[in-house]
Design a protein around this motif. Structure first.
Motif, PDB file in Angstrom:
ATOM      1  N   LEU A  48       0.830  -1.200   0.000  1.00  0.00           N
ATOM      2  CA  LEU A  48       0.000   0.000   0.000  1.00  0.00           C
ATOM      3  C   LEU A  48       0.867   1.253   0.000  1.00  0.00           C
ATOM      4  O   LEU A  48       0.588   2.221  -0.715  1.00  0.00           O
ATOM      5  N   TYR A  49       1.908   1.190   0.775  1.00  0.00           N
ATOM      6  CA  TYR A  49       2.814   2.334   0.848  1.00  0.00           C
ATOM      7  C   TYR A  49       3.422   2.635  -0.511  1.00  0.00           C
ATOM      8  O   TYR A  49       3.427   3.772  -0.971  1.00  0.00           O
ATOM      9  N   TYR A  50       3.904   1.614  -1.153  1.00  0.00           N
ATOM     10  CA  TYR A  50       4.548   1.849  -2.439  1.00  0.00           C
ATOM     11  C   TYR A  50       3.573   2.337  -3.490  1.00  0.00           C
ATOM     12  O   TYR A  50       3.901   3.158  -4.335  1.00  0.00           O
ATOM     13  N   ARG A  51       2.396   1.859  -3.382  1.00  0.00           N
ATOM     14  CA  ARG A  51       1.394   2.295  -4.360  1.00  0.00           C
ATOM     15  C   ARG A  51       1.060   3.766  -4.164  1.00  0.00           C
ATOM     16  O   ARG A  51       1.056   4.565  -5.084  1.00  0.00           O
ATOM     17  N   ASP A  52       0.817   4.107  -2.937  1.00  0.00           N
ATOM     18  CA  ASP A  52       0.399   5.472  -2.655  1.00  0.00           C
ATOM     19  C   ASP A  52       1.537   6.469  -2.814  1.00  0.00           C
ATOM     20  O   ASP A  52       1.348   7.569  -3.341  1.00  0.00           O
ATOM     21  N   SER A  53       2.709   6.077  -2.369  1.00  0.00           N
ATOM     22  CA  SER A  53       3.830   7.002  -2.422  1.00  0.00           C
ATOM     23  C   SER A  53       4.322   7.244  -3.838  1.00  0.00           C
ATOM     24  O   SER A  53       4.924   8.281  -4.117  1.00  0.00           O
ATOM     25  N   SER A  54       4.090   6.302  -4.717  1.00  0.00           N
ATOM     26  CA  SER A  54       4.534   6.532  -6.096  1.00  0.00           C
ATOM     27  C   SER A  54       3.809   7.726  -6.686  1.00  0.00           C
ATOM     28  O   SER A  54       4.363   8.502  -7.466  1.00  0.00           O
ATOM     29  N   ARG A  55       2.575   7.872  -6.249  1.00  0.00           N
ATOM     30  CA  ARG A  55       1.786   9.016  -6.702  1.00  0.00           C
ATOM     31  C   ARG A  55       2.428  10.306  -6.217  1.00  0.00           C
ATOM     32  O   ARG A  55       2.555  11.279  -6.954  1.00  0.00           O
ATOM     33  N   LEU A  56       2.854  10.280  -4.994  1.00  0.00           N
ATOM     34  CA  LEU A  56       3.479  11.463  -4.415  1.00  0.00           C
ATOM     35  C   LEU A  56       4.786  11.781  -5.126  1.00  0.00           C
ATOM     36  O   LEU A  56       5.118  12.933  -5.374  1.00  0.00           O
ATOM     37  N   ILE A  57       5.531  10.738  -5.418  1.00  0.00           N
ATOM     38  CA  ILE A  57       6.808  10.937  -6.103  1.00  0.00           C
ATOM     39  C   ILE A  57       6.574  11.610  -7.436  1.00  0.00           C
ATOM     40  O   ILE A  57       7.314  12.517  -7.841  1.00  0.00           O
ATOM     41  N   LEU A  58       5.545  11.177  -8.090  1.00  0.00           N
ATOM     42  CA  LEU A  58       5.215  11.772  -9.377  1.00  0.00           C
ATOM     43  C   LEU A  58       4.920  13.254  -9.222  1.00  0.00           C
ATOM     44  O   LEU A  58       5.403  14.095  -9.981  1.00  0.00           O
ATOM     45  N   ASN A  59       4.139  13.565  -8.219  1.00  0.00           N
ATOM     46  CA  ASN A  59       3.794  14.963  -7.965  1.00  0.00           C
ATOM     47  C   ASN A  59       5.033  15.808  -7.720  1.00  0.00           C
ATOM     48  O   ASN A  59       5.159  16.924  -8.240  1.00  0.00           O
ATOM     49  N   ILE A  60       5.922  15.242  -6.938  1.00  0.00           N
ATOM     50  CA  ILE A  60       7.121  16.011  -6.612  1.00  0.00           C
ATOM     51  C   ILE A  60       7.984  16.190  -7.852  1.00  0.00           C
ATOM     52  O   ILE A  60       8.518  17.261  -8.118  1.00  0.00           O
ATOM     53  N   ASP A  61       8.084  15.138  -8.617  1.00  0.00           N
ATOM     54  CA  ASP A  61       8.855  15.223  -9.858  1.00  0.00           C
ATOM     55  C   ASP A  61       8.325  16.336 -10.733  1.00  0.00           C
ATOM     56  O   ASP A  61       9.071  17.158 -11.274  1.00  0.00           O
ATOM     57  N   GLN A  62       7.034  16.348 -10.864  1.00  0.00           N
ATOM     58  CA  GLN A  62       6.418  17.376 -11.690  1.00  0.00           C
ATOM     59  C   GLN A  62       6.671  18.763 -11.118  1.00  0.00           C
ATOM     60  O   GLN A  62       6.977  19.705 -11.854  1.00  0.00           O
ATOM     61  N   ALA A  63       6.550  18.834  -9.831  1.00  0.00           N
ATOM     62  CA  ALA A  63       6.742  20.138  -9.194  1.00  0.00           C
ATOM     63  C   ALA A  63       8.168  20.621  -9.353  1.00  0.00           C
ATOM     64  O   ALA A  63       8.430  21.823  -9.444  1.00  0.00           O
ATOM     65  N   LEU A  64       9.090  19.673  -9.388  1.00  0.00           N
ATOM     66  CA  LEU A  64      10.495  20.045  -9.519  1.00  0.00           C
ATOM     67  C   LEU A  64      10.827  20.515 -10.925  1.00  0.00           C
ATOM     68  O   LEU A  64      11.870  21.120 -11.156  1.00  0.00           O
ATOM     69  N   GLU A  65       9.943  20.231 -11.845  1.00  0.00           N
ATOM     70  CA  GLU A  65      10.206  20.669 -13.211  1.00  0.00           C
ATOM     71  C   GLU A  65       9.792  22.110 -13.410  1.00  0.00           C
ATOM     72  O   GLU A  65      10.141  22.737 -14.396  1.00  0.00           O
TER      73      GLU A  65
END
Lengths: 151, 578
Positions: A48-65
Motif C-alpha cells: 500500500l505504501y509503495y502504491r500510494d507514495s509513487s503518486r506522491l513521487i510523481l507529484n514532486i517530480d512534476q513540481a520540480l520541473e
C-alpha cells in the motif's frame, strides 16, 4: 532442511535491514500487528505504501520541473511523503525527506533536486529489498511470520 | 454522551471505545486501524475530514473519540478539530509527522486532547481512552456546577450592564476543550478552572433567606448573612452575588404583584427590541438547553451568534421599548417591562456571547421559589420551562411552573418580548390569543424536530394584537432538553396546552404538538455550527424558558426577549434561582 535454511536466510535478511539502516523500529511494530486475522499484514502495508507514495513521487517530480520552484508546495508534498514513509519505517528514505525539506526551507533548488534524486534511489533500493524479502517469506512458509508475530 | 458509562460497553471499558480515525494517508489509516483493533477498540476510518464530519454529524453519539491527522488535503486538521470540539464536543487527538513545538501548541490551542507524533506506537494508542474518561468526568462536574457558573456570571454581569460575556454552557464546554491558553472568559474565571461552585440548593437558600430575614432586609449585608448562615465553605462573594439576585427577584416580584392586580398575574417581560425585525429574527435567545448541558452549550453559542447584533442594541432599546410599551399598553407592562427590560437587556447584551442558556439549566436545579408561589419548586435540574407564547395567559394557574415568557412585541418591531407565563399565572389576556393564534400557526411550521435545537419561536408583534405594528418574532430558543428534562417539558407543555386550550381556543392545541414535536426533536442536538436560522419570527415562538428571572442576572445571554405587550400580563416566575 531447505526450509530451515530459507528461514535462516530470511532472518538474516531481515536483520540486515535494521543493521544497515534501511528500516527502523516501526517495521517491527508492523510485524507485531500481524496476526491470524491479518497474516500478511506487513506485506499489505508495504504494498500500500509503495502504491500510494509513487503518486506522491510523481507529484514532486512534476513540481520540480517547474521554474521557479514552488517551495511551499514541494514542502507540502514532502511532508506527506515523509509521513507515509514513516509508516513502514523506511529509515533512509525518511532521512532524505528531512533533508529535502531543509533545502525547501532554505529555498535551495539545487539542493532539493539533488536530494530528491537520492531519495528516489533509496526508495527504489528499499522496494527491491522488501519485495525479495516477502517473496522469500512466502517460500519459507507461514511459520516464519507466525513465529514473529508471537514475539 | 455517556456511552462509555451507560452503555453495555461500559463494563469492559475501555474496550469497545468507538474511535474515528481520519487520515488521508491510506497506509497510516490501515496501520492505525489495525493498532486500534488490537486495543479492542471499535474503529471507523475515514480519508477525508469532510467525510469524518458527516459521519460525526450523522451519528451524534456514535463515537467516543476522534483521531485526526494534521495535514489533510480537504481541510486543515486544526479546523476539523475545532468543528468537532464545537459541534460534538468529543475529545480529539492530533497526529503528525511534524513535531514542531509551534504545531503542537497550535493543536493544544485548538483544543486537542493530545498530539501524537508519527510514527505512532501502539502503546500510545492504548491509553487514548483516558481522554474520553476524563471528559466524561468533567462533564458531570460541569453539569453540577452549572448553577454556580450562572451565579457567578450574574455576579459578573449582574450590574445589568453586561457586556455579553455571559457565558453559555457552550462556552464552558468548548472552553474546556480548547481553552488551554485562552482563558478569556474573565467573567467566569471560576468555571473554567473548575473551582468549587456554589449550588444554591433549596436548603441553602432557605438558610440564606432566614438569615436575611433575621438581619432585616434593610440592614442586610453579605458578611452578616454569611455569618448567620454558618456554612463553612460558602464565601462572602457567593453570598453577595446571591443577595443581589435575591434583591432583584424581590423587586421584580413587587412589580409583578402590582401587575397581577390588574392583569391577573401574567407577567411578561419585555425585551426591548433592538432593531426592527432584524433583531427578532435572531432573538432566538431563549435557548434553553436546559437539560442539554453538554449539548446545550452548543446551542447557546449558535444562538447567540445569531443574536449578536441584536443583543447589543438591547440595552439602548430597552428604554425605547419600555417607552413604547408604556404608551401602548397599560401600565401593566410598564413595570414589567422596565423590570424585564433591565433584566433582559443584560441578557441581550450578553447574548452576543454564547448564550448562557445552558446556564439556565443549571440554575434550575437550585430552584426554589422565593415568591410564595408554590409551584415554583423546580426541583429538577433541568426542568424545562416551557414558555408559551402569549395567549397562554389563559392558562389557569397550575402546579407546574413554567416560565413561559411570552414575547409580545409591541408596536416596536424591534421589541422582542417574551411572555413569560408561569404556569400558574396564566390568566391571560384574551388579547393575546389572536396573536397566539397566529403565532401558533406559524409556529407550527417552524417547529420541526430537525431544526436545531434552538427553536426560536419568534414572537410576533402583531399589531393586531396590540397596536403593534410589527411584531417581531422572538426567537425564543427552546433549549434542548435532555431526555429527562424533555419529558418534563412535554408534560409541562401538555399541561400548559391543556390549560391554554381550555381557556382559549382549539388553536392552541396544535401548538402543543409542535412543542412536543420539537421538544422531541433532537433539539439538543443542535449543531452548533448551524446558525440558528430562526424562523422569521412570524410566530410567536414558544419559549420554553427557564424562568426568566432566573436568567436575568445569571445569563445575560439569555435572550428572552421580553416584551410586554399590553395584553400580556407578566408571568410571575416565582422562581428565583440564584
Amino acid at each position: 532442511m531447505e526450509r530451515n535454511q530459507m528461514r535462516r536466510q530470511l532472518a538474516l535478511m531481515r536483520q540486515s535491514f535494521f543493521d544497515q539502516g534501511f528500516l527502523d523500529e516501526q517495521f517491527i511494530q508492523l510485524e507485531e500487528l500481524q496476526d491470524d486475522a491479518n497474516p500478511n499484514f506487513v506485506e499489505e502495508v508495504v504494498t500500500l505504501y509503495y502504491r500510494d507514495s509513487s503518486r506522491l513521487i510523481l507529484n514532486i517530480d512534476q513540481a520540480l520541473e517547474r521554474n521557479p520552484l514552488d517551495f511551499n508546495k514541494l514542502d507540502n508534498y514532502m511532508h506527506q511523503f515523509k509521513g507515509s514513509s514513516t509508516s513502514i519505517g523506511a529509515k533512509k528514505v525518511k532521512a532524505e525527506c528531512t533533508q529535502f525539506r531543509e533545502y525547501c526551507k532554505a529555498g535551495n533548488s539545487e539542493g532539493c533536486m539533488r536530494t530528491f534524486q537520492q531519495l528516489k534511489k533509496e526508495y527504489a533500493i528499499l522496494k527491491r529489498k522488501l519485495e525479495a524479502f516477502f517473496q522469500q517469506a512466502r517460500q519459507a512458509g507461514p511459520l516464519e511470520t507466525a513465529c514473529r508475530s508471537r514475539n | 454522551m455517556e456511552n462509555g458509562f451507560s452503555s453495555p460497553r461500559s463494563e469492559s471499558f475501555p474496550a469497545g471505545l468507538r474511535v474515528l480515525v481520519v487520515d488521508d494517508d491510506p497506509t497510516w489509516l490501515k496501520i492505525l486501524e489495525k493498532m486500534l483493533k488490537k486495543c479492542a477498540y471499535d474503529v471507523t476510518t475515514c480519508h477525508l475530514a469532510r467525510e469524518a464530519l458527516n459521519l460525526l454529524r450523522e451519528r451524534k453519539d456514535g463515537y467516543d473519540i476522534v483521531i485526526s491527522d494534521v495535514n489533510m488535503p480537504d481541510m486543515d486538521g486544526f479546523k476539523l478539530l475545532e468543528h468537532v470540539g464545537l459541534e460534538m464536543d468529543l475529545p480529539v487527538i492530533m497526529m503528525s509527522v511534524d513535531g514542531e513545538t509551534s504545531k503542537v501548541m497550535k493543536g493544544v490551542q485548538h483544543g486537542a486532547c493530545d498530539y501524537l507524533l508519527k510514527p505512532i506506537r501502539m502503546k500510545e494508542l492504548r491509553n487514548i481512552w483516558q481522554h474520553v474518561f476524563r471528559k466524561k468526568i468533567h462533564e458531570i462536574r460541569d453539569i453540577e456546577h452549572e448553577n454556580i457558573d450562572i451565579i457567578q456570571m450574574s455576579r459578573n454581569g449582574s450590574d445589568l450592564s453586561d457586556d455579553g460575556h455571559m457565558y453559555c454552557g457552550e462556552d464552558f464546554n468548548s472552553k474546556k476543550r480548547k481553552d488551554f491558553d485562552k482563558n478569556d472568559d474573565k467573567d467566569f474565571s471560576d468555571h473554567s478552572t473548575k473551582k468549587h461552585r456554589v449550588v444554591w440548593s433549596v436548603d441553602l437558600h432557605q438558610k440564606f433567606v432566614k438569615a436575611v430575614n433575621q438581619i432585616g432586609f434593610d440592614k442586610v449585608g453579605p458578611k452578616k448573612i454569611l455569618d448567620l448562615m454558618n456554612v463553612p465553605w460558602l464565601t462572602r462573594e457567593n453570598v453577595a452575588s446571591h443577595l443581589q439576585k435575591y434583591r432583584l427577584y424581590l423587586s421584580r416580584l413587587q412589580k409583578e404583584n402590582d401587575l397581577k392586580a390588574s392583569f391577573g398575574g401574567i407577567k411578561h417581560s419585555d425585551f426591548p427590541p433592538k432593531d426592527p425585525a432584524a433583531s427578532f429574527g435572531h432573538q432566538s435567545s431563549i435557548n434553553l438547553n436546559q437539560n442539554d448541558v453538554a449539548n446545550g452549550y452548543q446551542f447557546c453559542g449558535s444562538n447567540f451568534v445569531a443574536q449578536d447584533a441584536e443583543t447589543k442594541n438591547n440595552e439602548g432599546d430597552l428604554k425605547i421599548v419600555s417607552e413604547i410599551k408604556r404608551t401602548l399598553t397599560a401600565d401593566v407592562s410598564d413595570p414589567q417591562k422596565m423590570r424585564s427590560s433591565q433584566s433582559f437587556s443584560h441578557s441581550f447584551a450578553s447574548l452576543e456571547t454564547e448564550a448562557s442558556y445552558p446556564a439556565f439549566d443549571s440554575t434550575n436545579p437550585p430552584e426554589f421559589s422565593w415568591s410564595e408561589n408554590p409551584e415554583t419548586q423546580i426541583k429538577k435540574e433541568h426542568k424545562p420551562h416551557l414558555q408559551l407564547e402569549d395567549g397562554y395567559s389563559q392558562l389557569p394557574p397550575h402546579g407546574q411552573q413554567h416560565q413561559i415568557p411570552i414575547n409580545q412585541l409591541q408596536s416596536d418591531p424591534a421589541v422582542t418580548s417574551v411572555l413569560s407565563l408561569t404556569g400558574r399565572d396564566m390568566s391571560g389576556s384574551i388579547e393575546i390569543k389572536p396573536l397566539f393564534n397566529e403565532c401558533k400557526s406559524k409556529n407550527v411550521s417552524h417547529v420541526s424536530p430537525t431544526e436545531s435545537a434552538i427553536d426560536t419561536f419568534p414572537v410576533q408583534t402583531k399589531s393586531q394584537l396590540i397596536n403593534h405594528q410589527s411584531f417581531e418574532p422572538i426567537s425564543t430558543v427552546i433549549s434542548s432538553m435532555k431526555p429527562q428534562g424533555f419529558n418534563l417539558s412535554i408534560t409541562d407543555l401538555e399541561s400548559c396546552q391543556r390549560n391554554l386550550t381550555s381557556a382559549s381556543d382549539p388553536n392552541f392545541a396544535p401548538i402543543n404538538e409542535d412543542l412536543t414535536v420539537w421538544l422531541q426533536g433532537d433539539y439538543y442536538r443542535m449543531n452548533f455550527g448551524q446558525s440558528i436560522d430562526f424562523i422569521d419570527y412570524d410566530d410567536p415562538g414558544f419559549l420554553a424558558e427557564v424562568p426568566f428571572y432566573l436568567y436575568d442576572p445569571l445569563t445575560s445571554d439569555f435572550q428572552c426577549p421580553i416584551d410586554s405587550t399590553t395584553e400580556c400580563p407578566i408571568v410571575d416566575q416565582g422562581l428565583f434561582i440564584a
